[in-house]
Write an enzyme that holds these catalytic residues in place. Structure first.
Site, PDB file in Angstrom:
ATOM      1  N   ALA A   1     -17.550 -87.486  48.223  1.00 25.99           N
ATOM      2  CA  ALA A   1     -17.996 -87.084  46.854  1.00 25.99           C
ATOM      3  C   ALA A   1     -19.739 -87.653  46.736  1.00 25.99           C
ATOM      4  CB  ALA A   1     -17.295 -87.691  45.849  1.00 25.99           C
TER       5      ALA A   1
ATOM      6  N   ASN B   1     -27.935 -27.689  28.683  1.00 24.84           N
ATOM      7  CA  ASN B   1     -28.777 -27.635  30.078  1.00 24.84           C
ATOM      8  C   ASN B   1     -28.729 -28.994  30.683  1.00 24.84           C
ATOM      9  OD1 ASN B   1     -30.635 -27.441  32.212  1.00 24.84           O
ATOM     10  ND2 ASN B   1     -32.413 -27.630  30.707  1.00 24.84           N
TER      11      ASN B   1
ATOM     12  N   ARG C   1     -39.256 -42.652  25.271  1.00 23.44           N
ATOM     13  CA  ARG C   1     -38.171 -43.057  24.458  1.00 23.44           C
ATOM     14  C   ARG C   1     -37.427 -44.217  24.919  1.00 23.44           C
ATOM     15  NH1 ARG C   1     -35.845 -37.085  24.989  1.00 23.44           N
ATOM     16  NH2 ARG C   1     -37.064 -37.282  26.346  1.00 23.44           N
TER      17      ARG C   1
ATOM     18  N   THR D   1     -42.205 -30.362  31.741  1.00 22.37           N
ATOM     19  CA  THR D   1     -41.356 -30.257  32.915  1.00 22.37           C
ATOM     20  C   THR D   1     -42.039 -28.887  33.788  1.00 22.37           C
ATOM     21  OG1 THR D   1     -39.660 -29.221  31.492  1.00 22.37           O
ATOM     22  CG2 THR D   1     -39.248 -31.454  32.350  1.00 22.37           C
TER      23      THR D   1
HETATM   24  C1  UD1 Z   1     -34.884 -31.879  29.357  1.00 27.95           C
HETATM   25  C2  UD1 Z   1     -35.046 -30.251  29.456  1.00 27.95           C
HETATM   26  C3  UD1 Z   1     -33.625 -30.050  28.499  1.00 27.95           C
HETATM   27  C4  UD1 Z   1     -32.396 -30.774  28.927  1.00 27.95           C
HETATM   28  C5  UD1 Z   1     -32.575 -32.324  29.532  1.00 27.95           C
HETATM   29  C6  UD1 Z   1     -31.427 -32.619  30.369  1.00 27.95           C
HETATM   30  C7  UD1 Z   1     -36.848 -29.302  29.424  1.00 27.95           C
HETATM   31  C8  UD1 Z   1     -38.274 -28.831  28.538  1.00 27.95           C
HETATM   32  N1  UD1 Z   1     -36.137 -29.779  28.837  1.00 27.95           N
HETATM   33  O1  UD1 Z   1     -35.369 -32.232  28.566  1.00 27.95           O
HETATM   34  O2  UD1 Z   1     -33.180 -28.673  28.082  1.00 27.95           O
HETATM   35  O3  UD1 Z   1     -31.244 -30.581  28.353  1.00 27.95           O
HETATM   36  O4  UD1 Z   1     -33.706 -32.398  30.344  1.00 27.95           O
HETATM   37  O5  UD1 Z   1     -31.624 -34.073  30.502  1.00 27.95           O
HETATM   38  O6  UD1 Z   1     -37.044 -29.348  30.473  1.00 27.95           O
HETATM   39  N2  UD1 Z   1     -41.209 -34.785  33.836  1.00 27.95           N
HETATM   40  C9  UD1 Z   1     -42.423 -34.459  34.519  1.00 27.95           C
HETATM   41  N3  UD1 Z   1     -43.656 -34.131  33.941  1.00 27.95           N
HETATM   42  C10 UD1 Z   1     -43.488 -34.033  32.529  1.00 27.95           C
HETATM   43  C11 UD1 Z   1     -42.475 -34.234  31.819  1.00 27.95           C
HETATM   44  C12 UD1 Z   1     -41.226 -34.600  32.494  1.00 27.95           C
HETATM   45  O7  UD1 Z   1     -41.975 -34.566  35.984  1.00 27.95           O
HETATM   46  O8  UD1 Z   1     -44.659 -33.650  32.126  1.00 27.95           O
HETATM   47  C13 UD1 Z   1     -39.822 -35.057  34.511  1.00 27.95           C
HETATM   48  C14 UD1 Z   1     -39.508 -36.617  33.751  1.00 27.95           C
HETATM   49  O9  UD1 Z   1     -39.743 -37.606  34.838  1.00 27.95           O
HETATM   50  C15 UD1 Z   1     -37.996 -36.385  33.791  1.00 27.95           C
HETATM   51  C16 UD1 Z   1     -37.741 -35.077  33.801  1.00 27.95           C
HETATM   52  O10 UD1 Z   1     -38.875 -34.116  34.222  1.00 27.95           O
HETATM   53  O11 UD1 Z   1     -37.468 -36.979  34.909  1.00 27.95           O
HETATM   54  C17 UD1 Z   1     -37.009 -34.257  32.484  1.00 27.95           C
HETATM   55  O12 UD1 Z   1     -38.089 -34.600  31.544  1.00 27.95           O
HETATM   56  P1  UD1 Z   1     -37.710 -35.157  30.021  1.00 27.95           P
HETATM   57  O13 UD1 Z   1     -38.797 -35.293  29.058  1.00 27.95           O
HETATM   58  O14 UD1 Z   1     -36.823 -36.355  30.121  1.00 27.95           O
HETATM   59  O15 UD1 Z   1     -36.848 -33.963  29.493  1.00 27.95           O
HETATM   60  P2  UD1 Z   1     -35.830 -33.821  28.318  1.00 27.95           P
HETATM   61  O16 UD1 Z   1     -36.603 -33.624  26.986  1.00 27.95           O
HETATM   62  O17 UD1 Z   1     -34.814 -34.855  28.505  1.00 27.95           O
HETATM   63 CA    CA Z   2     -34.564 -36.582  29.858  1.00 28.96          CA
END
Ligand code: UD1
Ligand code: CA
Length: 454
Positions: A377, A167, A14, A78
């Site tokens: 100057a 969350n 994004r 995550t």
């Molecule tokens: C996540 C939460 C959401 C919450 C939000 C808060 C999940 C499924 N959702 O969403 O409920 O409201 O954060 O900001 O967790 N990451 C990894 N590996 C991956 C994917 C992501 O390590 O495969 C890390 C990313 O670097 C990031 C963090 O996890 O720092 C969160 O991932 P992101 O994809 O931004 O989650 P959100 O969709 O924002």
């Molecule tokens: Ca996020």
């Protein structure tokens, strides 16, 4: 024993960038640096950082050996990221799990989350209330206020979408229960990812209890996903910094038109005029006036200075110095007390002695200028011969006439004078006067003695 896991894998699509999301610049530091620092301040027993293997170098450069690094090869979500860290959690009781893109959640808030983790509970979710819950995961609770699941916005029903408790992306789990739950994660959801948030539902199905710990984080970006989030986080951190400085007795005339990075320190009764940019490890003393429109980076400024429409980088300014308008001071220059650097003067890697003045249109590079010197100057130190840089030394009380060129290496002795337009190729003995092109000594007329001016 408590361990911390930071989830820093993933792609960050994004952000629409060819550069990794967590290394985008937030007030002079990568986004992830804030999260690492906040976690380190908690002094946990072990800190684990889940990263994409291709970014190992970048992460290790800022995380150093404070973290155990765990690789997540593919960004499967995550939940998958946390699963990668599981082997490192053996022998620990509790784990704090934190999203790597949440720089605004402070160590104090994490501490509150950890403190809310009690016996008989399997997990705590850090939540906040948002009038517009946007894309955040919704916290679904039963009548007893237990969290029964977290549903991602993309998977939520219209009723669930109305829930305002969201969350924030930080959790505490009992490791014993987590070990039983983590293998039950699946990716049957809108994004085909393994969600860490699904653990809440799994723990509930095992008869375990999960609660939320609600903080008031306000309506700023909880996680940085986009350039807009980055701008909102910047705005928020700037506001916090300004408020802190104002509490400490600094006047910031127009906070919304001022940029001050988090590590900058400013003394009491200093006034920051609009459109000033203060970066890095800049330290400013008391009773100074900085700006308008001044750029300071990694620079220390003493007390009672006036810096006005100027740029100063990696330099040291002692007390009672006047700089500007339109001066440029850089590369470890040192401007000593009661001296003045005026308009269109550039000072590079040079020392300017006390009570010395260089007020108009000069270049002073690789120079050592003594005390009570007048730099006329248009004076230029010709420090570069096309191959190397050479030094210029001007001893105390010398008077350098307007438009003098000092071809380095060169030394102008104490109390010496150069005439207007002199091109000085040879050292000038103390107390002598040189004029012309190339400059040659002349007899000094009595009225010239000790001549000083602006
Ligand atoms: C996540 C939460 C959401 C919450 C939000 C808060 C999940 C499924 N959702 O969403 O409920 O409201 O954060 O900001 O967790 N990451 C990894 N590996 C991956 C994917 C992501 O390590 O495969 C890390 C990313 O670097 C990031 C963090 O996890 O720092 C969160 O991932 P992101 O994809 O931004 O989650 P959100 O969709 O924002
Ligand atoms: Ca996020």
């Amino acid at each position: 024993m408590i361990a911390g896991v930071i989830l820093a894998g993933g792609k960050g699509v994004r952000m629409n960038s060819s550069f990794p999301k967590l290394f985008h610049n937030l007030l002079g530091k990568p986004i992830i640096k804030y999260v690492l620092d906040n976690i380190l301040r908690l002094n946990l027993d072990k800190n684990i950082l889940v990263i994409p293997p291709q970014e190992e170098g970048r992460f290790k450069e800022i995380g150093k050996d404070n973290f155990v690094y765990v690789f997540q090869e593919d960004p499967l979500g995550t939940g998958d990221a946390l699963r990668r860290a599981m082997p490192e959690l053996d022998g620990f009781d509790t784990v704090l799990v934190v999203n790597g893109d949440a720089p605004l959640i402070t160590d104090k808030i994490f501490k509150g989350l950890l403190d809310s983790f009690k016996n008989g509970i399997s997990g705590v979710v850090l939540s906040t209330i948002l009038e517009d819950p946007m894309h955040y995961g919704r916290i679904v609770k039963d009548k007893e206020e237990n969290v029964i699941k977290i549903v991602e916005a993309k998977d939520a029903t219209p009723e669930e979408k109305l829930i305002k408790e969201v969350n924030t992306g930080a959790y505490c789990f009992s490791i014993e229960d987590l070990k039983l739950a983590i293998d039950k994660l699946d990716n049957n959801n809108a994004q085909r990812e393994y969600y860490v948030t699904q653990l809440v539902e799994i723990l509930n199905s095992m008869g375990k209890r999960v609660i939320s710990y609600q903080t008031d984080l306000g309506s700023f970006a909880l996680g940085i996903n986009s350039r807009l989030d980055l701008a909102l986080a910047t705005k928020r951190l700037l506001e916090e910094k300004m408020e802190e400085l104002m509490d400490e007795g600094v006047t910031i005339v127009s906070p919304e038109n001022t940029y001050i990075e988090p590590d900058v320190k400013i003394g009491r009764d200093t006034v920051i005029e609009p459109f000033s940019v203060l970066k890095g490890n800049t330290v400013i003393g008391e009773r100074c006036t900085i700006g308008p429109s001044t750029y300071l980076s990694n620079t220390s400024i003493g007390d009672d200075c006036e810096i006005f429409y100027s740029v100063i980088k990696n330099s040291k300014i002692d007390s009672n110095v006047r700089v500007g308008p339109f001066a440029h001071i850089r590369d470890e220059a040192h401007i000593k007390s009661y001296s003045a650097i005026g308009d269109f003067v550039e000072v590079k890697k040079s020392t300017i002695g006390s009570y010395t003045k260089a007020l108009h249109l000069s270049y002073l590079g690789d120079a050592e200028i003594g005390e009570r010197v007048n730099i006329g100057a248009g004076t230029i130190t010709c420090n570069y011969d096309g191959k190397t840089k050479h030094k210029t030394i001007v001893e105390d009380e010398a008077f350098i006439g307007s438009h003098t060129c000092l071809r380095a290496p060169i030394r102008v002795g104490k109390g010496a004078i150069t005439g207007a337009g002199a091109v000085v190729l040879k050292d000038v003995a103390p107390g002598t006067t040189v004029v012309g092109v190339p400059a040659h000594p002349i007899e000094r007329k009595p009225k010239e003695e000790g001549g000083k001016g602006e």
